[in-house]
Design an enzyme around this catalytic site. Sequence first.
Site, short mmCIF file in Angstrom:
data_model
loop_
_atom_site.label_atom_id
_atom_site.label_comp_id
_atom_site.label_asym_id
_atom_site.label_seq_id
_atom_site.Cartn_x
_atom_site.Cartn_y
_atom_site.Cartn_z
N HIS A 52 0.84 -1.19 0.00
CA HIS A 52 0.00 0.00 0.00
C HIS A 52 0.88 1.25 0.00
CE1 HIS A 52 -3.19 2.71 0.45
NE2 HIS A 52 -3.63 2.44 1.66
N ASP B 41 3.16 7.23 -7.75
CA ASP B 41 4.30 6.76 -6.96
C ASP B 41 5.56 6.59 -7.79
OD1 ASP B 41 3.07 6.53 -4.39
OD2 ASP B 41 1.97 4.80 -5.13
N HIS C 216 -2.30 0.95 -12.44
CA HIS C 216 -3.12 1.23 -11.27
C HIS C 216 -4.42 0.44 -11.39
CE1 HIS C 216 -5.50 3.49 -8.31
NE2 HIS C 216 -4.33 3.80 -7.79
#
Length: 331
Positions: free
Chosen positions: A173, A275, A224
């Site tokens: 996560h 990210d 994603h």
Amino acid sequence: MPTAQQLAEFNDVLTECRTLPSNFTRDVIMKAPSKDIMNSMTKSILTLSSYDDDIASNSIDNCIRQCLQLTAVFPMLAVYGYHAYNHYENDDSMYIHRPTTGLSTAENFLRLLRPDMQYTELEARVLDIVLMLHMEHGGGNNSTFTTRVVTSSGSDTYSAIAAAMSSLKGPRHGGANLKVMQMMQDIRTHVTDPQDKDAVRAYLSKLLAGEAFDGKGLIYGMGHAVYSISDPRERVLKSYVQKLAEAKGKTSDMALYSAIAEKRRIYKGVSPNVDFYSGFVYDMLGIPLELYTPLFAIARVVGWSAHRIEELVGMGKIIRPAYKSVMEEIE
């Protein structure tokens, strides 16, 4: 999007809340330093509940107060936790700076972290963008759902946020940007020229085949579960990352990131997510690895708070899953 006046008013409220109880830093944070800053923060969150005379009330006004106070002190919990660990475990100097009025969360974070308390306008602006992009991401992510589940049981704000912290610290996560940084270091070791497109393509193929890095067959920071075509957060962040890379003399590193993103799109039609670049930003800002996931928490606590309040306002029933056994009977 909030107006400039609304943001200013919100910042004023946070300014008023940016205080920890007397001797809290010394007695709670410094006396039990840990390399795991997420655990350190979670301990501090639960300890803060002992200083709240109205902890049990789940009235909306009370929860808003608690959430604002936690949002305001999160940067302090993270940075002070890091400085305590860095001093006692790494024998480095320790700096305990106080936040100041009139500054954003990003500005105060850099002020608290750096020995000289100095930062540039561009540095603060880019970090501010990163924090805003990580602030909220719907209710489907693990830590936000955890917040709703704990809230639905009738538990208090501190417990709900502490539970979300425990979820976020998991490498599947909140630790994604750390894996990106580790992967990029491995790529730099094996691809000396980021302009060599064939070399980049060849090494990405090895990554996907599980023949390089951690052997998982993944290119971290790509794709994603929700944003199947592209991640709009990454598209916003990339232009700011480019400006910071130019200011920091990191254009060659930026070229490598861009080359990987380009080759990945061609290879499978999968785009970078937010990210992919956030760890690079933190690295250029001189932020230690131990604070990467805590920075995610500093941003996401705003989203957790909003979902907790929404759960209290609009639901009223406990969330409990239904399990269905898929075991086969043995005769």
